[in-house]
Design a protein around this motif. Structure first.
Motif, short mmCIF file in Angstrom:
data_model
loop_
_atom_site.label_atom_id
_atom_site.label_comp_id
_atom_site.label_asym_id
_atom_site.label_seq_id
_atom_site.Cartn_x
_atom_site.Cartn_y
_atom_site.Cartn_z
N ARG A 73 55.00 -4.27 23.80
CA ARG A 73 53.59 -4.68 23.70
C ARG A 73 52.86 -4.09 22.50
N TYR A 74 53.32 -2.93 22.03
CA TYR A 74 52.67 -2.27 20.88
C TYR A 74 53.73 -1.91 19.83
N PRO A 75 54.52 -2.91 19.38
CA PRO A 75 55.62 -2.58 18.45
C PRO A 75 55.15 -1.86 17.19
N VAL A 76 53.91 -2.12 16.76
CA VAL A 76 53.40 -1.46 15.55
C VAL A 76 53.38 0.06 15.74
N LEU A 77 53.16 0.50 16.97
CA LEU A 77 53.12 1.94 17.25
C LEU A 77 54.53 2.53 17.24
N SER A 78 55.48 1.82 17.87
CA SER A 78 56.88 2.29 17.82
C SER A 78 57.37 2.36 16.39
N GLN A 79 57.08 1.30 15.64
CA GLN A 79 57.55 1.25 14.23
C GLN A 79 56.97 2.41 13.43
N ALA A 80 55.67 2.68 13.63
CA ALA A 80 55.02 3.77 12.88
C ALA A 80 55.65 5.11 13.23
N LEU A 81 55.87 5.35 14.52
CA LEU A 81 56.47 6.62 14.95
C LEU A 81 57.87 6.79 14.37
N LEU A 82 58.65 5.70 14.40
CA LEU A 82 60.03 5.78 13.93
C LEU A 82 60.11 5.91 12.41
N ALA A 83 59.02 5.56 11.73
CA ALA A 83 58.99 5.70 10.27
C ALA A 83 58.61 7.11 9.85
N GLY A 84 58.22 7.95 10.83
CA GLY A 84 57.75 9.29 10.49
C GLY A 84 58.76 10.37 10.84
N ALA A 85 58.79 11.43 10.05
CA ALA A 85 59.54 12.65 10.32
C ALA A 85 61.04 12.39 10.53
N SER A 86 61.70 13.25 11.33
CA SER A 86 63.13 13.12 11.59
C SER A 86 63.35 13.09 13.09
N GLY A 87 64.58 12.77 13.50
CA GLY A 87 64.89 12.75 14.93
C GLY A 87 64.55 14.06 15.61
N GLN A 88 64.89 15.19 14.97
CA GLN A 88 64.63 16.50 15.56
C GLN A 88 63.13 16.75 15.71
N LEU A 89 62.36 16.40 14.68
CA LEU A 89 60.91 16.66 14.74
C LEU A 89 60.23 15.75 15.76
N ARG A 90 60.66 14.50 15.83
CA ARG A 90 60.05 13.58 16.81
C ARG A 90 60.31 14.04 18.24
#
Lengths: 327, 228
Positions: free
Chosen positions: A87-104
Motif C-alpha cells: 500500500r505504501y511502496p514509496v516508503l519501502s523503496q525509500a527505506l531500502l535505498a538508505g544505509a546498509s542491511g546492518q544499519l537498517r
C-alpha cells in the motif's frame, strides 16, 4: 567519548520525565547516528535513556485504513512489512535505498527522523559550524559543498537532511505522534517536524526538550502510482545527491493529483505543494513535467560545487513524475 | 545453553603468551626505533606516567555470546565490539572504521546482523549474540565459512568475519522474503538471489582487497545449496 550514565526506560512517561529533568540527557534507540556522533564528541550527553525496548514496535491498522508505525519499529521491519510494501511502496523503496542491511536492522523509525546531517564541516570539530557551535560561522558556504542544499538553506547553514524515509513519509502526509514533557500527546504534521535553518541551524525540529516521538501515522494511501528514485555517487550505501518521492494519479491523458517530495536538496524533506497544485488537471506530457520541474527549482541557489544538483533535481523530478504518471 | 558462571574463561591472557597484539606492537616498536632512533616505549612513558585518569564507574551486566553467559563489569561507554574484543578476548569480530561504515564488526544479535561498533554493550543484556567464533559446530565450519574457503572469498582476511556473519544474517533475510533496493518487484516474497541482489544486500561490508567476485561466488554457492 565523554562519560555518561545509562538507564533503561521502563515506560514512555518515565522516559520523557527522565530526559526532561536533566539538561544534557538524550534518548537512545538504535544508536547508529548518536553513538557515531558521541565517539567524535559532537554529541556529549551526560545521561542516556534507552528507549529501544519500549513496546512501541508494532505496525497497526488505523480506523481510517491507514497505518500507525511505532517509533521503535526498525527500518528493516518497516521496509519488509507486507502492508507497507503493497500500500505504501514509496516508503519501502525509500527505506531500502538508505544505509546498509546492518544499519537498517538497528535504526528506529523515530531515530531516522531525528538523525543529524552528514555535512563534513558539522562532523569536523576543527572547522566552524553554526549547527554544531552556534555563532562560529558556516564553513560549507565557501568550502567543499558538493552534498549541500540548493533549496531552503540560509547564510548560516546549507546542510541537508539525510533521511530517505522522511522524504517518502512527507509525500505520504504522515503525522508524527509524540509525548510532550508535560505528559500530553500530540500529532505534528511531518512537514512541520523539521525547521529550516534561518539564523538558528542548531534548532532542527519543533520538538520540545524531552519530547519523545512515539509513532508515525500514515493516512490511507493516496490514489496513484508511487515511486521513490534516489540518485547518488555509488550504486548502494550512499546518501542522496537528489531523491524524489512521487505519487501521481493520472487518467484520460491528464494528471488528476500528485504528491511530490524531494530529498538531498534541502535542510528538511522538501514538499512540493506548489507543483502538486500546478500538476493537477494538466496533460500528462513531458512538456508539463518539464515546466513543473523548472518551476520547482525556480528559487534554487547553487554554490561552488553543488550547482549541478539544480539540473539533476529537475531531471530526476521530470523522469520520476513521468514514470509515476504511467498508469 | 548458557555456561555456568564458575566455568573458566580467560579474562586476560596468561602473562607469557605472545598474542597477535604484542607481536604487532613489538613490530611497530621496532619500526619506530628504526625510523626515529628512539625506543617507542620510552617515548610513551612520560605520557603514561603523567596521566591520572580516574576509573569511570562501571555497571554489572551479563552478555550471552555464542550460547555462553559472561558476567562483566563495564563502563557504559563500552561498545558491544569493544566488550567482545577487549573484555572477552573474542577478537574474531574486527574493528575497521569504528563508525558503522565498513561492516568488519558485523555480529548477529537475536539472529539479525548489526554493526557491533555502533551499539552499547549495556543495551544488549539478555540478547543472544553470535560472533564468528560461534558459527562452527563441533569443529565443522558453518556452510558460509566453508564456501568462503572453497571460493577463496578473501585476500588479507580482515573483513572476512564481518562478511561471513553478514552473509548468515542476509540469507535469513532472504529466506524471510525481505525485499532489497535491487529487487524488481518489492511485493514478491520469493527473492531470486541474483548477483545484483547479493551485491546490494552486502553493500554494508567493504573489502579493501576487492575480493568481491569470489565473495559473491561463495554466497551464490550457499544460496544454491539451500535452495534460495
Amino acid at each position: 567519548m565523554k562519560y555518561f550514565t545509562y538507564e533503561r526506560a521502563q515506560d514512555v512517561r518515565q522516559a520523557v520525565a527522565s530526559v526532561t529533568s536533566r539538561p544534557d540527557a538524550k534518548f537512545i534507540s538504535g544508536g547508529t547516528n548518536l553513538l557515531d556522533l558521541m565517539k567524535l564528541e559532537i554529541e556529549q550527553p551526560t545521561h542516556l535513556v534507552d528507549i529501544s525496548r519500549l513496546p512501541l514496535d508494532r505496525i497497526d491498522e488505523t480506523p481510517e485504513r491507514g497505518l500507525r508505525i511505532g517509533a521503535q519499529v526498525r527500518n528493516s521491519d518497516l521496509a519488509a512489512d507486507a502492508r507497507v510494501r503493497s500500500r505504501y511502496p514509496v516508503l519501502s523503496q525509500a527505506l531500502l535505498a538508505g544505509a546498509s542491511g546492518q544499519l537498517r536492522n538497528k535504526a528506529s523509525t523515530g531515530g531516522n527522523l531525528l538523525q543529524r546531517t552528514r555535512c563534513y564541516y558539522f562532523y569536523d570539530r576543527n572547522m566552524p559550524c553554526n549547527k554544531r557551535a552556534p555563532g562560529t560561522g558556516c564553513a560549507a558556504l565557501q568550502g567543499f559543498n558538493r552534498m549541500h542544499a540548493v533549496l531552503g538553506g540560509s547564510d548560516a547553514c546549507i546542510a541537508v537532511h539525510p533521511s530517505d524515509m522522511a522524504v517518502a513519509m512527507t509525500a505520504l502526509d504522515a503525522g508524527v505522534e509524540t509525548v510532550t514533557p508535560d505528559g500530553n500527546t500530540r500529532t505534528i504534521p511531518i512537514a512541520e517536524l523539521h525547521r529550516l535553518p534561518g539564523t538558528t541551524p542548531h534548532v532542527e525540529t519543533n520538538l520540545q526538550r524531552g519530547e519523545m516521538i512515539t509513532a508515525v501515522t500514515l493516512p490511507p494511501p493516496p490514489p496513484g502510482r508511487q515511486i521513490y528514485r534516489k540518485v547518488r555517487d555509488r550504486a548502494s550505501y550512499a546518501f542522496a545527491l537528489v531523491s524524489v518521492a512521487a505519487i501521481v494519479e493520472s487518467g484520460g491523458g491528464r494528471v488528476r493529483s500528485a504528491r511530490i517530495a524531494m530529498g538531498g536538496v534541502a535542510p528538511k524533506p522538501w514538499r512540493g505543494t506548489d507543483i502538486e497544485r500546478s500538476l493537477a488537471g494538466e496533460p500528462a506530457s513531458d512538456r508539463t513535467y518539464t515546466a513543473i520541474a523548472e518551476s520547482a527549482l525556480r528559487d534554487a541557489r547553487g554554490f561552488n560545487h553543488n550547482a549541478f544538483k539544480i539540473v539533476l533535481a529537475k531531471r530526476t523530478l521530470r523522469r520520476t513524475i513521468a514514470d509515476a504518471a504511467q498508469a | 545453553m548458557a555456561a555456568k558462571d564458575d566455568e573458566t574463561w580467560p579474562k586476560t591472557w596468561p602473562e607469557n603468551w605472545p598474542t597477535r597484539r604484542t607481536v604487532l606492537e613489538a613490530g611497530g616498536a621496532a619500526t619506530l626505533l628504526f625510523a626515529t632512533g628512539m625506543p617507542a616505549r620510552a617515548q610513551q612513558m612520560p605520557a603514561l606516567q603523567g596521566a591520572s585518569v580516574p576509573a569511570a564507574p562501571t555497571t554489572p551486566i551479563k552478555l550471552i555470546i555464542n550460547s555462553r553467559e559472561y558476567p562483566l563489569e563495564l563502563d557504559p561507554r563500552t561498545t558491544l565490539l569493544d566488550a567482545l574484543r577487549e573484555h572477552l578476548l573474542l577478537t574474531g569480530s574486527k574493528k575497521g572504521c569504528d563508525h558503522g561504515q565498513c561492516g568488519a564488526c558485523t555480529v548477529l544479535v537475536n539472529g539479525r546482523r548489526i554493526n557491533a561498533c555502533l551499539t552499547l554493550a549495556v543495551m544488549h543484556q539478555g540478547d543472544e549474540i553470535t560472533t564468528v567464533e560461534g558459527l562452527a559446530v563441533n569443529g565443522t565450519l558453518h556452510p558460509v565459512q566453508a564456501a568462503f574457503v572453497a571460493r577463496d572469498g578473501f585476500q588479507c582476511g580482515y573483513c572476512t568475519p564481518g562478511q561471513v556473519c553478514s552473509t548468515v544474517g542476509m540469507l535469513k533475510e532472504v529466506e524471510a522474503g525481505w525485499p532489497s533496493h535491487a529487487s524488481t518487484d518489492i511485493t514478491t516474497q520469493k527473492v531470486s538471489l541474483t548477483e545484483a541482489e547479493i551485491r546490494e544486500r552486502m553493500s554494508g561490508n567493504i573489502c579493501r582487497c576487492a575480493a568481491y567476485p569470489n565473495i559473491v561466488a561463495a554466497i551464490r554457492d550457499v544460496a544454491e545449496g539451500t535452495g534460495l
